[in-house]
Scaffold this active site. Structure first.
Site, short mmCIF file in Angstrom:
data_model
loop_
_atom_site.label_atom_id
_atom_site.label_comp_id
_atom_site.label_asym_id
_atom_site.label_seq_id
_atom_site.Cartn_x
_atom_site.Cartn_y
_atom_site.Cartn_z
N GLY A 74 0.57 -1.23 0.09
CA GLY A 74 -0.04 -0.05 -0.01
C GLY A 74 0.83 1.33 0.15
CG LEU A 75 0.30 6.08 0.85
CD1 LEU A 75 0.54 6.84 -0.56
CD2 LEU A 75 -0.83 6.95 1.19
CB VAL A 76 2.43 3.83 4.75
CG1 VAL A 76 3.36 3.92 5.77
CG2 VAL A 76 1.24 5.10 4.80
N GLY A 77 3.42 1.22 2.85
CA GLY A 77 4.22 0.18 2.93
C GLY A 77 5.11 0.34 1.82
CE1 TYR A 200 -9.53 1.90 8.67
CE2 TYR A 200 -9.67 4.19 9.44
CZ TYR A 200 -8.96 3.13 8.91
OH TYR A 200 -7.49 3.37 8.51
CG HIS A 243 -8.34 9.03 2.12
ND1 HIS A 243 -7.72 7.91 2.32
CD2 HIS A 243 -9.48 8.85 2.89
CE1 HIS A 243 -8.14 7.09 3.17
NE2 HIS A 243 -9.47 7.83 3.59
CD1 TRP A 265 -18.94 19.84 -5.79
CD2 TRP A 265 -19.81 18.84 -4.51
NE1 TRP A 265 -20.06 19.55 -6.44
CE2 TRP A 265 -20.57 18.75 -5.42
CE3 TRP A 265 -20.44 18.15 -3.29
CZ2 TRP A 265 -21.71 17.77 -5.58
CZ3 TRP A 265 -21.44 17.04 -3.26
CH2 TRP A 265 -22.13 17.17 -4.45
#
Length: 363
Positions: A74-77, A200, A243, A265
């Site tokens: 993932g992103l951080v990994g 979560y 996000h 928006w």
């Protein structure tokens, strides 16, 4: 092209970090030294050993470190993997980046098998079922159950296999929806989280409960970090479930490609703290090696680097060289020694990565 940036129940509830936390970071992010190694804090290489010894263990013994990183794809990994390869790792260390394809950590049996195979001495626990605001609102039960299972399995196996240190990743959504500012680490359990993503949030809070219970009953010093809004290469750029930053990057990319206006928006006045994934990765290495407390720790840029959403929009537009129309639809929804990557530079690098890897990026 439309992007909602100021929605109800935003993940980032932190407006600033208490003075005590900042003082704590300033002291611990100075040059750190011991008879075994010296760690030098720089933007390029977070920790650089002067000696080839691979580890000063938390219990004082010296030996090779085997680090299992869950959520390793993932992103951080991926950011930690890059930092380790580019000088953050040490001679003799073994780093294992575990993905969900290799082990479904919701399953106790598969989690045990992963620990049997890799026999880690240390764990960085990043694996989680994650999603944006709307997915959380639709699937609170799934987020609660899956994440509780993942976290319990990882922490239980870490204890059973004698793991020296576990650093888990929480989220700012763990903080109470109705709170006072500034927020600090001690306020996590002072009230209910926002009900848009309570499944979560409560599952993440339980990591802290589990860590404290392990310390009380067995003396384990497992801890957790609470980062602010992360972004960088290998993020999830899904427009519906991503996000703020990855969603905005994808929207702007498509707007430029299709020659359409970018519609945003929100008032643009909402404040956010963003942390680049490579900076977060370097801080994870410091926590793993140096932070010897069970109490979770906030990892955030300073108050002076807090940005409005409009600042984020402007940075992405500039990074892509987008010259089309940006339509803002007003909506009324509710200094460390560590040198962070300048926000515009971080955005530019992330946008460049997304454009170069568009076909294979998660979206």
């Amino acid at each position: 092209m439309e992007s909602k940036l100021d929605g109800v129940g935003t993940i980032d509830h932190i407006r600033c970090v208490r003075r005590e936390a900042l003082l704590k970071f300033r002291s611990i992010l100075n040059y750190c030294s011991s008879p075994v190694f010296t760690c030098i804090l720089t933007p390029e290489v977070f920790i650089k050993p002067h000696l080839s010894l691979s580890l000063c263990q938390m219990d004082g013994s010296v030996g090779p470190m085997r680090v299992l990183v869950t959520g390793g794809s993932g992103l951080v990994g991926r950011a930690i993997e890059r930092v380790v390869k580019e000088g953050g790792g040490r001679e003799g260390e073994k780093w294992i980046f575990l993905s969900s394809k290799e082990a479904n950590l919701v399953s106790a049996q598969e989690t045990r098998a992963a620990f049997e195979k890799h026999r880690p001495t240390h764990v960085i626990h990043l694996a989680a079922m994650v999603g944006g605001l709307y997915r959380n609102m639709r699937q609170n039960l799934d987020f609660w159950r899956n994440n509780v299972h993942i976290n319990d399995n990882v922490l239980n196996m870490s204890h059973e296999f004698g793991v020296v240190k576990v650093v888990s990743c929480l989220s700012t959504c763990v903080f109470p929806d109705k709170t006072t500012y500034p927020i600090d680490e001690t306020m996590m359990h002072n009230g209910a989280p926002h009900d848009s993503n309570y499944g979560y949030a409560y599952a993440k809070r339980m990591i802290d409960v589990h860590n404290r219970a392990l310390f009380q009953q067995y003396g384990r010093k497992y801890t957790a970090v609470i980062p602010t809004n992360m972004f960088g290469a290998h993020d999830n750029y899904n427009i519906e479930d991503g996000h703020v930053m990855p969603g905005l990057i994808h929207k702007t990319y498509l707007a430029k490609k299709e020659g359409k206006p970018l519609q945003v928006w929100g008032s643009g006045r909402a404040l956010r703290q963003f942390i680049y994934s490579l900076d977060l990765a370097r801080l994870f290495l410091w926590v793993l090696r140096e932070y010897d407390e069970v109490e979770p720790i906030i990892l955030s840029v300073g108050e002076e680097d807090e940005l409005t959403v409009k600042d984020a929009v402007d940075a992405v537009v500039e990074a892509f060289g987008f010259e089309g129309e940006v339509i803002v639809s007003f909506h009324t929804n509710s200094v460390w020694n560590f040198k962070f990557t300048p926000f515009k530079q971080a955005v530019k690098e992330t946008c460049d990565w997304f454009a170069a890897n568009y076909d294979t990026a998660r979206k």
